[in-house]
Write an enzyme that holds these catalytic residues in place. Structure first.
Site, PDB file in Angstrom:
ATOM      1  N   ALA A   3     -16.042   2.231  18.978  1.00  0.00           N
ATOM      2  CA  ALA A   3     -15.938   1.257  17.911  1.00  0.00           C
ATOM      3  C   ALA A   3     -15.317   1.952  16.805  1.00  0.00           C
ATOM      4  CB  ALA A   3     -17.046   0.360  17.721  1.00  0.00           C
TER       5      ALA A   3
ATOM      6  N   LYS B  54     -11.844   3.976  14.372  1.00  0.00           N
ATOM      7  CA  LYS B  54     -10.705   3.336  13.620  1.00  0.00           C
ATOM      8  C   LYS B  54      -9.677   3.303  14.728  1.00  0.00           C
ATOM      9  CE  LYS B  54      -8.472   4.127   9.460  1.00  0.00           C
ATOM     10  NZ  LYS B  54      -8.154   5.356   8.400  1.00  0.00           N
TER      11      LYS B  54
ATOM     12  N   THR C 236       8.370  -3.701  11.168  1.00  0.00           N
ATOM     13  CA  THR C 236       8.804  -5.120  10.383  1.00  0.00           C
ATOM     14  C   THR C 236       7.993  -5.858   9.552  1.00  0.00           C
ATOM     15  OG1 THR C 236       7.586  -6.104  12.314  1.00  0.00           O
ATOM     16  CG2 THR C 236       9.715  -5.894  12.864  1.00  0.00           C
TER      17      THR C 236
ATOM     18  N   CYS D 233       0.818  -1.074  -0.080  1.00  0.00           N
ATOM     19  CA  CYS D 233       0.012   0.242  -0.105  1.00  0.00           C
ATOM     20  C   CYS D 233       0.842   1.214  -0.034  1.00  0.00           C
ATOM     21  CB  CYS D 233      -0.856   0.163   1.290  1.00  0.00           C
ATOM     22  SG  CYS D 233      -0.046  -0.297   2.813  1.00  0.00           S
TER      23      CYS D 233
END
Length: 457
Positions: free
Chosen positions: A190, A192, A115, A50
Protein backbone atom coordinates in the site's frame (compact mmCIF):
# COMPACT_ATOMS: atom_id res chain seq x y z
CA UNK A 1 3.57 45.08 -29.08
CA UNK A 2 5.40 41.98 -27.84
CA UNK A 3 4.61 38.61 -26.30
CA UNK A 4 6.49 37.61 -23.13
CA UNK A 5 6.74 34.37 -21.18
CA UNK A 6 8.19 34.77 -17.68
CA UNK A 7 8.31 31.94 -15.18
CA UNK A 8 9.74 29.02 -13.27
CA UNK A 9 9.60 25.32 -14.10
CA UNK A 10 10.94 21.99 -12.87
CA UNK A 11 13.90 22.09 -15.28
CA UNK A 12 15.54 25.16 -13.81
CA UNK A 13 13.96 25.72 -10.40
CA UNK A 14 14.06 23.34 -7.40
CA UNK A 15 10.76 22.47 -5.76
CA UNK A 16 11.57 24.44 -2.58
CA UNK A 17 11.64 27.59 -4.75
CA UNK A 18 8.74 26.63 -7.05
CA UNK A 19 6.40 26.04 -4.13
CA UNK A 20 6.88 29.64 -3.00
CA UNK A 21 5.55 30.90 -6.34
CA UNK A 22 2.44 28.76 -6.73
CA UNK A 23 -0.87 30.59 -7.19
CA UNK A 24 -3.78 28.96 -5.39
CA UNK A 25 -6.95 28.29 -7.39
CA UNK A 26 -8.80 30.85 -5.28
CA UNK A 27 -6.27 33.60 -5.92
CA UNK A 28 -5.33 32.93 -9.54
CA UNK A 29 -7.96 35.13 -11.19
CA UNK A 30 -7.30 37.98 -8.76
CA UNK A 31 -3.62 37.68 -9.60
CA UNK A 32 -4.28 37.94 -13.35
CA UNK A 33 -6.43 41.04 -12.82
CA UNK A 34 -3.76 42.58 -10.59
CA UNK A 35 -1.08 41.87 -13.18
CA UNK A 36 -3.14 43.39 -15.99
CA UNK A 37 -3.38 46.60 -13.95
CA UNK A 38 0.40 46.97 -14.05
CA UNK A 39 2.02 49.42 -16.44
CA UNK A 40 2.95 47.94 -19.84
CA UNK A 41 0.82 44.78 -19.37
CA UNK A 42 -1.98 44.59 -21.95
CA UNK A 43 -3.09 40.96 -21.72
CA UNK A 44 -2.06 38.08 -19.45
CA UNK A 45 -2.61 34.41 -18.69
CA UNK A 46 -1.03 32.63 -15.71
CA UNK A 47 -0.41 28.87 -15.74
CA UNK A 48 0.34 27.54 -12.25
CA UNK A 49 0.89 23.80 -11.61
CA UNK A 50 3.14 21.70 -9.39
CA UNK A 51 5.82 21.72 -12.09
CA UNK A 52 5.59 25.28 -13.38
CA UNK A 53 4.43 28.83 -12.74
CA UNK A 54 4.46 30.77 -16.00
CA UNK A 55 3.13 34.19 -16.88
CA UNK A 56 2.27 34.91 -20.50
CA UNK A 57 1.75 38.58 -21.29
CA UNK A 58 1.20 40.93 -24.20
CA UNK A 59 3.26 44.03 -23.42
CA UNK A 60 3.83 47.34 -25.16
CA UNK A 61 7.59 47.28 -24.48
CA UNK A 62 9.86 44.36 -23.64
CA UNK A 63 12.05 45.97 -20.98
CA UNK A 64 9.16 47.56 -19.07
CA UNK A 65 7.10 44.38 -19.44
CA UNK A 66 9.86 42.28 -17.90
CA UNK A 67 10.35 44.79 -15.09
CA UNK A 68 6.69 45.01 -14.08
CA UNK A 69 6.13 41.25 -14.24
CA UNK A 70 9.09 40.72 -11.90
CA UNK A 71 7.79 43.48 -9.64
CA UNK A 72 4.36 41.86 -9.63
CA UNK A 73 5.82 38.50 -8.58
CA UNK A 74 7.82 40.19 -5.84
CA UNK A 75 4.80 42.08 -4.49
CA UNK A 76 2.35 39.20 -4.76
CA UNK A 77 4.52 36.64 -2.97
CA UNK A 78 6.40 39.05 -0.70
CA UNK A 79 9.83 37.99 -1.95
CA UNK A 80 12.59 40.34 -3.10
CA UNK A 81 13.38 40.13 -6.82
CA UNK A 82 17.04 39.41 -6.11
CA UNK A 83 16.02 36.16 -4.39
CA UNK A 84 14.32 34.65 -7.43
CA UNK A 85 15.57 36.45 -10.55
CA UNK A 86 18.28 33.84 -11.21
CA UNK A 87 15.60 31.14 -11.47
CA UNK A 88 13.32 33.06 -13.83
CA UNK A 89 13.30 32.02 -17.45
CA UNK A 90 12.12 34.68 -19.92
CA UNK A 91 11.36 34.17 -23.61
CA UNK A 92 10.10 36.77 -26.05
CA UNK A 93 7.89 36.85 -29.14
CA UNK A 94 8.66 33.76 -31.28
CA UNK A 95 10.34 32.08 -28.31
CA UNK A 96 7.32 32.70 -26.08
CA UNK A 97 4.95 31.34 -28.74
CA UNK A 98 7.13 28.27 -29.26
CA UNK A 99 7.25 27.63 -25.52
CA UNK A 100 3.46 27.78 -25.21
CA UNK A 101 3.04 25.30 -28.07
CA UNK A 102 5.63 22.99 -26.45
CA UNK A 103 3.82 23.20 -23.12
CA UNK A 104 0.38 22.51 -24.63
CA UNK A 105 1.66 19.40 -26.44
CA UNK A 106 3.50 18.00 -23.41
CA UNK A 107 6.95 18.44 -24.95
CA UNK A 108 8.03 20.57 -21.99
CA UNK A 109 6.56 18.24 -19.36
CA UNK A 110 8.45 16.07 -16.87
CA UNK A 111 6.76 13.07 -18.49
CA UNK A 112 7.24 13.67 -22.21
CA UNK A 113 3.93 13.88 -24.05
CA UNK A 114 1.62 13.74 -21.02
CA UNK A 115 -1.84 15.18 -21.59
CA UNK A 116 -2.71 16.63 -18.19
CA UNK A 117 -0.91 19.89 -18.97
CA UNK A 118 -3.18 20.53 -21.98
CA UNK A 119 -6.18 20.59 -19.66
CA UNK A 120 -4.29 22.91 -17.32
CA UNK A 121 -3.48 25.32 -20.17
CA UNK A 122 -7.13 25.29 -21.23
CA UNK A 123 -8.29 25.98 -17.68
CA UNK A 124 -5.82 28.85 -17.30
CA UNK A 125 -7.13 30.39 -20.52
CA UNK A 126 -10.76 30.00 -19.40
CA UNK A 127 -9.88 31.60 -16.05
CA UNK A 128 -8.33 34.58 -17.82
CA UNK A 129 -11.32 35.00 -20.12
CA UNK A 130 -13.69 35.04 -17.15
CA UNK A 131 -11.88 38.06 -15.69
CA UNK A 132 -11.16 39.73 -19.06
CA UNK A 133 -7.38 39.63 -18.92
CA UNK A 134 -7.11 38.39 -22.50
CA UNK A 135 -7.83 40.30 -25.67
CA UNK A 136 -7.42 39.93 -29.41
CA UNK A 137 -3.93 38.42 -29.38
CA UNK A 138 -4.19 35.86 -26.58
CA UNK A 139 -7.73 34.86 -27.48
CA UNK A 140 -6.33 33.72 -30.81
CA UNK A 141 -2.96 32.39 -29.58
CA UNK A 142 -4.31 30.24 -26.75
CA UNK A 143 -7.16 28.85 -28.84
CA UNK A 144 -4.59 27.90 -31.46
CA UNK A 145 -2.26 26.35 -28.84
CA UNK A 146 -5.06 24.27 -27.29
CA UNK A 147 -6.34 23.09 -30.68
CA UNK A 148 -2.79 22.27 -31.75
CA UNK A 149 -2.16 20.31 -28.54
CA UNK A 150 -5.15 18.09 -29.29
CA UNK A 151 -4.14 17.67 -32.94
CA UNK A 152 -0.53 16.84 -32.10
CA UNK A 153 -1.56 14.05 -29.74
CA UNK A 154 -4.03 12.67 -32.26
CA UNK A 155 -1.69 12.78 -35.26
CA UNK A 156 1.48 11.51 -33.55
CA UNK A 157 0.06 9.32 -30.73
CA UNK A 158 2.79 10.71 -28.49
CA UNK A 159 0.79 9.96 -25.34
CA UNK A 160 -0.13 6.37 -26.17
CA UNK A 161 3.08 4.70 -25.00
CA UNK A 162 3.61 4.05 -21.27
CA UNK A 163 6.72 5.74 -19.86
CA UNK A 164 6.30 4.92 -16.16
CA UNK A 165 6.88 1.51 -14.62
CA UNK A 166 3.44 1.26 -13.02
CA UNK A 167 1.65 2.39 -16.17
CA UNK A 168 3.74 -0.01 -18.28
CA UNK A 169 2.56 -2.83 -16.00
CA UNK A 170 -1.06 -1.90 -16.66
CA UNK A 171 -0.49 -1.60 -20.41
CA UNK A 172 1.12 -5.04 -20.44
CA UNK A 173 -1.85 -6.50 -18.55
CA UNK A 174 -4.21 -5.00 -21.13
CA UNK A 175 -2.21 -6.60 -23.95
CA UNK A 176 -2.51 -10.00 -22.31
CA UNK A 177 -6.12 -9.85 -21.10
CA UNK A 178 -7.67 -7.17 -23.30
CA UNK A 179 -10.55 -5.59 -21.38
CA UNK A 180 -9.73 -5.37 -17.65
CA UNK A 181 -13.25 -4.51 -16.52
CA UNK A 182 -14.13 -8.08 -15.55
CA UNK A 183 -10.68 -8.97 -14.20
CA UNK A 184 -9.81 -9.24 -10.50
CA UNK A 185 -6.69 -7.18 -9.79
CA UNK A 186 -4.76 -7.52 -6.53
CA UNK A 187 -2.28 -4.88 -5.39
CA UNK A 188 0.31 -6.22 -2.94
CA UNK A 189 1.67 -3.28 -0.93
CA UNK A 190 0.00 0.00 0.00
CA UNK A 191 2.92 2.32 -0.64
CA UNK A 192 3.41 4.99 -3.28
CA UNK A 193 4.07 2.59 -6.16
CA UNK A 194 1.12 0.43 -5.18
CA UNK A 195 -1.19 3.43 -5.08
CA UNK A 196 0.03 4.60 -8.49
CA UNK A 197 -0.54 1.12 -9.90
CA UNK A 198 -4.07 1.07 -8.46
CA UNK A 199 -4.77 4.47 -10.00
CA UNK A 200 -3.61 3.31 -13.43
CA UNK A 201 -5.50 0.02 -13.14
CA UNK A 202 -8.73 1.77 -12.20
CA UNK A 203 -8.20 4.27 -15.02
CA UNK A 204 -7.97 1.35 -17.44
CA UNK A 205 -11.43 0.12 -16.52
CA UNK A 206 -10.81 -2.42 -13.74
CA UNK A 207 -13.61 -2.41 -11.17
CA UNK A 208 -12.64 -5.27 -8.83
CA UNK A 209 -9.47 -4.32 -6.96
CA UNK A 210 -8.13 -5.84 -3.75
CA UNK A 211 -5.40 -4.20 -1.67
CA UNK A 212 -3.23 -6.68 0.24
CA UNK A 213 -0.89 -5.34 2.92
CA UNK A 214 0.75 -6.18 6.24
CA UNK A 215 -0.67 -3.06 7.88
CA UNK A 216 -4.43 -2.98 7.47
CA UNK A 217 -4.63 0.69 8.42
CA UNK A 218 -2.53 1.66 5.39
CA UNK A 219 -4.46 -0.76 3.19
CA UNK A 220 -7.81 0.71 4.26
CA UNK A 221 -6.62 4.24 3.61
CA UNK A 222 -5.55 3.33 0.08
CA UNK A 223 -8.63 1.20 -0.60
CA UNK A 224 -10.96 4.10 0.18
CA UNK A 225 -9.47 6.08 -2.70
CA UNK A 226 -10.25 3.36 -5.24
CA UNK A 227 -13.34 1.70 -3.77
CA UNK A 228 -11.24 -1.45 -3.32
CA UNK A 229 -11.44 -4.46 -1.00
CA UNK A 230 -8.83 -5.06 1.70
CA UNK A 231 -7.09 -8.25 2.83
CA UNK A 232 -4.22 -8.88 5.22
CA UNK A 233 -1.06 -10.44 3.85
CA UNK A 234 -1.75 -13.78 5.52
CA UNK A 235 -4.66 -14.12 3.06
CA UNK A 236 -2.30 -13.75 0.09
CA UNK A 237 -2.51 -17.44 -1.02
CA UNK A 238 -6.31 -17.17 -1.13
CA UNK A 239 -6.15 -13.92 -3.11
CA UNK A 240 -3.69 -15.51 -5.54
CA UNK A 241 -6.20 -18.28 -6.18
CA UNK A 242 -8.91 -15.74 -7.03
CA UNK A 243 -7.07 -12.92 -8.83
CA UNK A 244 -6.24 -12.62 -12.51
CA UNK A 245 -3.52 -10.02 -11.99
CA UNK A 246 -1.19 -9.29 -9.07
CA UNK A 247 0.98 -6.18 -8.97
CA UNK A 248 3.48 -6.25 -6.12
CA UNK A 249 5.52 -3.44 -4.55
CA UNK A 250 5.87 -4.15 -0.83
CA UNK A 251 9.37 -2.88 -0.12
CA UNK A 252 10.07 -6.07 1.85
CA UNK A 253 13.67 -7.18 2.41
CA UNK A 254 13.07 -10.73 1.21
CA UNK A 255 10.91 -12.79 -1.14
CA UNK A 256 7.18 -12.54 -0.35
CA UNK A 257 5.76 -14.86 -3.03
CA UNK A 258 7.76 -18.08 -3.27
CA UNK A 259 7.73 -20.71 -6.01
CA UNK A 260 6.43 -23.24 -3.49
CA UNK A 261 3.49 -20.94 -2.65
CA UNK A 262 2.67 -20.50 -6.32
CA UNK A 263 2.82 -24.24 -7.05
CA UNK A 264 0.09 -24.80 -4.46
CA UNK A 265 -1.90 -21.84 -5.80
CA UNK A 266 -1.75 -23.12 -9.39
CA UNK A 267 -3.18 -26.47 -8.39
CA UNK A 268 -6.22 -24.63 -7.04
CA UNK A 269 -6.47 -22.37 -10.10
CA UNK A 270 -6.78 -25.38 -12.42
CA UNK A 271 -4.79 -23.91 -15.26
CA UNK A 272 -6.21 -20.37 -15.26
CA UNK A 273 -3.60 -17.85 -16.38
CA UNK A 274 -2.11 -15.57 -13.73
CA UNK A 275 -0.30 -12.34 -14.58
CA UNK A 276 2.29 -11.29 -11.97
CA UNK A 277 4.09 -7.94 -12.04
CA UNK A 278 6.90 -7.39 -9.55
CA UNK A 279 7.84 -3.70 -9.45
CA UNK A 280 9.54 -3.94 -6.05
CA UNK A 281 13.26 -3.50 -5.39
CA UNK A 282 14.34 -5.84 -3.83
CA UNK A 283 12.01 -8.19 -5.70
CA UNK A 284 8.91 -9.56 -3.94
CA UNK A 285 8.59 -12.65 -6.13
CA UNK A 286 10.88 -15.62 -6.63
CA UNK A 287 12.17 -15.46 -10.26
CA UNK A 288 11.74 -19.25 -10.47
CA UNK A 289 7.96 -18.69 -10.52
CA UNK A 290 8.29 -17.92 -14.24
CA UNK A 291 9.00 -21.64 -14.81
CA UNK A 292 5.43 -22.53 -13.82
CA UNK A 293 2.84 -23.17 -16.52
CA UNK A 294 0.26 -20.41 -17.15
CA UNK A 295 2.06 -18.01 -14.82
CA UNK A 296 3.45 -14.89 -16.49
CA UNK A 297 5.98 -13.06 -14.31
CA UNK A 298 7.47 -9.69 -15.18
CA UNK A 299 9.90 -7.78 -12.98
CA UNK A 300 11.01 -4.15 -13.04
CA UNK A 301 13.80 -4.83 -15.55
CA UNK A 302 11.35 -6.37 -18.02
CA UNK A 303 9.11 -3.35 -17.66
CA UNK A 304 12.03 -0.93 -17.95
CA UNK A 305 12.79 -2.31 -21.41
CA UNK A 306 9.18 -1.58 -22.39
CA UNK A 307 9.43 1.92 -20.92
CA UNK A 308 12.71 2.60 -22.76
CA UNK A 309 11.23 1.48 -26.08
CA UNK A 310 8.12 3.57 -25.47
CA UNK A 311 10.15 6.62 -24.50
CA UNK A 312 12.07 6.31 -27.75
CA UNK A 313 8.74 6.20 -29.60
CA UNK A 314 7.64 9.36 -27.79
CA UNK A 315 10.90 11.09 -28.68
CA UNK A 316 10.34 10.29 -32.34
CA UNK A 317 6.81 11.66 -32.09
CA UNK A 318 8.19 14.76 -30.34
CA UNK A 319 10.49 15.43 -33.29
CA UNK A 320 7.48 15.47 -35.60
CA UNK A 321 5.65 17.84 -33.26
CA UNK A 322 8.66 20.19 -33.18
CA UNK A 323 8.32 20.61 -36.95
CA UNK A 324 4.58 21.19 -36.62
CA UNK A 325 5.25 23.89 -34.01
CA UNK A 326 7.31 25.84 -36.53
CA UNK A 327 4.32 25.76 -38.89
CA UNK A 328 1.99 26.91 -36.10
CA UNK A 329 4.19 29.92 -35.34
CA UNK A 330 4.20 30.88 -39.01
CA UNK A 331 0.40 30.54 -39.11
CA UNK A 332 -0.04 32.74 -36.05
CA UNK A 333 2.33 35.41 -37.38
CA UNK A 334 0.45 35.44 -40.68
CA UNK A 335 -2.73 36.02 -38.69
CA UNK A 336 -1.00 38.86 -36.82
CA UNK A 337 -0.10 40.50 -40.10
CA UNK A 338 -3.73 40.56 -41.20
CA UNK A 339 -4.84 41.97 -37.85
CA UNK A 340 -3.73 45.47 -38.74
CA UNK A 341 -5.93 45.55 -41.83
CA UNK A 342 -9.17 44.89 -39.92
CA UNK A 343 -9.79 48.53 -38.93
CA UNK A 344 -8.95 49.62 -42.50
CA UNK A 345 -11.48 47.25 -44.03
CA UNK A 346 -14.06 48.17 -41.38
CA UNK A 347 -13.50 51.86 -42.09
CA UNK A 348 -13.87 51.34 -45.84
CA UNK A 349 -17.10 49.40 -45.38
CA UNK A 350 -18.43 51.98 -42.94
CA UNK A 351 -17.74 54.85 -45.35
CA UNK A 352 -19.37 52.94 -48.21
CA UNK A 353 -22.44 52.15 -46.11
CA UNK A 354 -22.67 55.79 -45.03
CA UNK A 355 -22.71 56.83 -48.70
CA UNK A 356 -25.34 54.17 -49.41
CA UNK A 357 -27.52 55.39 -46.53
CA UNK A 358 -27.22 59.02 -47.68
CA UNK A 359 -28.13 57.94 -51.22
CA UNK A 360 -31.23 56.15 -49.95
CA UNK A 361 -32.28 59.27 -48.02
CA UNK A 362 -31.84 61.35 -51.17
CA UNK A 363 -33.94 58.92 -53.21
CA UNK A 364 -36.71 58.95 -50.59
CA UNK A 365 -36.77 62.77 -50.60
CA UNK A 366 -37.03 62.88 -54.39
CA UNK A 367 -39.51 59.98 -54.59
CA UNK A 368 -41.55 60.32 -51.38
CA UNK A 369 -44.27 57.91 -52.45
CA UNK A 370 -42.12 54.77 -52.45
CA UNK A 371 -43.85 51.68 -51.11
CA UNK A 372 -42.17 49.62 -48.38
CA UNK A 373 -41.42 46.92 -50.91
CA UNK A 374 -39.81 49.39 -53.35
CA UNK A 375 -37.76 50.86 -50.52
CA UNK A 376 -36.51 47.40 -49.49
CA UNK A 377 -35.64 46.48 -53.08
CA UNK A 378 -33.68 49.72 -53.58
CA UNK A 379 -31.90 49.30 -50.25
CA UNK A 380 -30.97 45.70 -51.05
CA UNK A 381 -29.65 46.48 -54.52
CA UNK A 382 -27.66 49.56 -53.55
CA UNK A 383 -25.98 47.53 -50.79
CA UNK A 384 -25.30 44.78 -53.32
CA UNK A 385 -23.56 47.33 -55.56
CA UNK A 386 -21.48 48.47 -52.58
CA UNK A 387 -20.42 44.89 -51.76
CA UNK A 388 -19.44 44.16 -55.35
CA UNK A 389 -17.42 47.36 -55.61
CA UNK A 390 -15.62 46.64 -52.31
CA UNK A 391 -14.75 43.02 -53.06
CA UNK A 392 -11.54 43.72 -54.99
CA UNK A 393 -10.28 46.58 -52.76
CA UNK A 394 -10.80 44.42 -49.64
CA UNK A 395 -8.84 41.57 -51.25
CA UNK A 396 -6.03 43.99 -52.12
CA UNK A 397 -5.96 45.39 -48.58
CA UNK A 398 -5.52 41.89 -47.15
CA UNK A 399 -2.68 41.23 -49.56
CA UNK A 400 -1.02 44.52 -48.58
CA UNK A 401 -1.15 43.43 -44.91
CA UNK A 402 0.96 40.35 -45.65
CA UNK A 403 3.79 42.27 -47.33
CA UNK A 404 6.98 43.61 -45.74
CA UNK A 405 5.96 47.22 -46.41
CA UNK A 406 2.45 46.64 -45.05
CA UNK A 407 2.15 49.92 -43.15
CA UNK A 408 3.17 52.09 -46.12
CA UNK A 409 0.91 50.15 -48.48
CA UNK A 410 -2.07 50.41 -46.15
CA UNK A 411 -1.45 54.12 -45.62
CA UNK A 412 -1.52 54.62 -49.39
CA UNK A 413 -4.75 52.59 -49.51
CA UNK A 414 -6.26 54.86 -46.82
CA UNK A 415 -5.25 57.99 -48.70
CA UNK A 416 -6.69 56.75 -51.99
CA UNK A 417 -10.09 56.05 -50.44
CA UNK A 418 -10.01 59.07 -48.13
CA UNK A 419 -10.79 57.09 -44.97
CA UNK A 420 -8.21 58.54 -42.55
CA UNK A 421 -10.78 59.70 -39.99
CA UNK A 422 -12.82 56.51 -40.28
CA UNK A 423 -9.70 54.39 -39.61
CA UNK A 424 -8.88 56.44 -36.50
CA UNK A 425 -12.39 55.84 -35.19
CA UNK A 426 -12.15 52.10 -35.91
CA UNK A 427 -8.79 51.85 -34.12
CA UNK A 428 -10.21 53.55 -31.04
CA UNK A 429 -13.30 51.29 -31.10
CA UNK A 430 -11.04 48.25 -31.48
CA UNK A 431 -8.88 49.37 -28.57
CA UNK A 432 -11.87 49.87 -26.28
CA UNK A 433 -13.36 46.53 -27.24
CA UNK A 434 -10.27 44.41 -26.73
CA UNK A 435 -8.25 46.56 -24.33
CA UNK A 436 -5.17 45.57 -26.28
CA UNK A 437 -4.21 48.40 -28.62
CA UNK A 438 -2.50 51.49 -27.30
CA UNK A 439 -4.74 54.53 -27.15
CA UNK A 440 -4.86 56.32 -30.45
CA UNK A 441 -4.74 60.08 -30.22
CA UNK A 442 -7.17 61.74 -32.60
CA UNK A 443 -4.51 64.05 -33.95
CA UNK A 444 -1.95 61.29 -34.59
CA UNK A 445 -1.66 59.70 -38.04
CA UNK A 446 -3.37 56.31 -38.14
CA UNK A 447 -1.04 53.39 -37.52
CA UNK A 448 -1.17 49.64 -37.08
CA UNK A 449 0.59 49.04 -33.76
CA UNK A 450 -0.06 45.32 -33.47
CA UNK A 451 1.50 44.02 -36.64
CA UNK A 452 4.76 45.92 -36.70
CA UNK A 453 5.86 45.43 -33.10
CA UNK A 454 5.76 41.64 -32.98
CA UNK A 455 9.09 40.23 -34.11
CA UNK A 456 8.74 38.63 -37.53
CA UNK A 457 12.32 37.57 -38.05
Amino acid sequence: MHILKVGFNYKTTPVDIREKFTFSEDSLQDAMVELKNQKSILEDVIISTCNRTEIYAVVDQLHTGRYYIKQFLSNWFGIEKEEFSTYLRITEDDGAMEHLFRVSTGLDSMVLGETQILGQVKQAFLNSQQVNTTGTIFNELFKQAITFGKRAHKETAIGEHAVSISYAAVELAKKIFGDLQEKHVAILGAGKMGELAAKNIQGSGATKITVVNRTLENANEMAEKFNADVESIDQLPVILQQADILISSTGADSIVVTKEMMEKVQKQRKGRALFLVDIAVPRDMDPAISELENVFLYDIDNLQHIVDDNLESRKQAAEKIELLIEEEIVTFKEWLKTLGVIPVISALRQKALTIQAETMQSIERKIPNLTDRERKVLNKHTKSIINQLLKEPVTQAKEFAGKDNAEDSLQLFINIFGIEEEVKEELVKHAKKNETLMKIAKEEPSSFPIIEKITTA
